[in-house]
Design a protein around this motif. Structure first.
Motif, PDB file in Angstrom:
ATOM      1  N   CYS A  44       0.836  -1.211   0.000  1.00 48.60           N
ATOM      2  CA  CYS A  44       0.000   0.000   0.000  1.00 48.60           C
ATOM      3  C   CYS A  44       0.868   1.258   0.000  1.00 48.60           C
ATOM      4  O   CYS A  44       0.519   2.262  -0.618  1.00 48.60           O
ATOM      5  N   VAL A  45       2.013   1.213   0.663  1.00 50.03           N
ATOM      6  CA  VAL A  45       2.933   2.357   0.678  1.00 50.03           C
ATOM      7  C   VAL A  45       3.553   2.524  -0.705  1.00 50.03           C
ATOM      8  O   VAL A  45       3.657   3.645  -1.218  1.00 50.03           O
ATOM      9  N   ALA A  46       3.944   1.424  -1.306  1.00 49.64           N
ATOM     10  CA  ALA A  46       4.522   1.480  -2.653  1.00 49.64           C
ATOM     11  C   ALA A  46       3.519   2.075  -3.639  1.00 49.64           C
ATOM     12  O   ALA A  46       3.875   2.929  -4.464  1.00 49.64           O
ATOM     13  N   ILE A  47       2.263   1.648  -3.549  1.00 53.95           N
ATOM     14  CA  ILE A  47       1.217   2.170  -4.445  1.00 53.95           C
ATOM     15  C   ILE A  47       1.032   3.664  -4.229  1.00 53.95           C
ATOM     16  O   ILE A  47       0.960   4.437  -5.193  1.00 53.95           O
ATOM     17  N   LEU A  48       0.977   4.071  -2.982  1.00 48.05           N
ATOM     18  CA  LEU A  48       0.798   5.494  -2.675  1.00 48.05           C
ATOM     19  C   LEU A  48       1.950   6.325  -3.242  1.00 48.05           C
ATOM     20  O   LEU A  48       1.728   7.383  -3.856  1.00 48.05           O
ATOM     21  N   LEU A  49       3.177   5.865  -3.070  1.00 48.74           N
ATOM     22  CA  LEU A  49       4.326   6.606  -3.597  1.00 48.74           C
ATOM     23  C   LEU A  49       4.263   6.693  -5.118  1.00 48.74           C
ATOM     24  O   LEU A  49       4.550   7.745  -5.699  1.00 48.74           O
ATOM     25  N   ARG A  50       3.849   5.600  -5.762  1.00 46.03           N
ATOM     26  CA  ARG A  50       3.729   5.626  -7.229  1.00 46.03           C
ATOM     27  C   ARG A  50       2.649   6.603  -7.679  1.00 46.03           C
ATOM     28  O   ARG A  50       2.809   7.295  -8.683  1.00 46.03           O
ATOM     29  N   LEU A  51       1.533   6.663  -6.942  1.00 47.87           N
ATOM     30  CA  LEU A  51       0.473   7.613  -7.269  1.00 47.87           C
ATOM     31  C   LEU A  51       0.945   9.053  -7.082  1.00 47.87           C
ATOM     32  O   LEU A  51       0.604   9.932  -7.891  1.00 47.87           O
TER      33      LEU A  51
END
Length: 67
Positions: A44-51
């Motif tokens: 979820c952190v990786a997704i947020l950073l990518r967004l």
């Protein structure tokens, strides 16, 4: 997301390890552990950073969602 990818992402965003951790409600030490590879970066952190990098959300959006 690898530790190197995490470090690159937060650098691109102008975030410190502590600020990146704070964005997701994690302890500042956790951000350091992600950056060093001592702990896996949660998906979820990786997704947020990518967004954030893609400009789909802003730090202000995240801060505002907490209120």
């Amino acid at each position: 997301m690898t530790a190197n990818q995490f470090r690159t992402a937060i650098e691109r965003l102008g975030l410190s390890q502590a600020k990146a951790a704070a964005l997701v409600g994690a302890d500042p030490r956790t951000g350091r552990r992600w950056a060093l590879g001592e702990r896996n970066v949660p998906e979820c952190v990786a997704i947020l950073l990518r967004l954030l990098i893609a400009g789909k959300v802003t730090i202000e959006d995240i801060d505002g969602a907490r209120k």
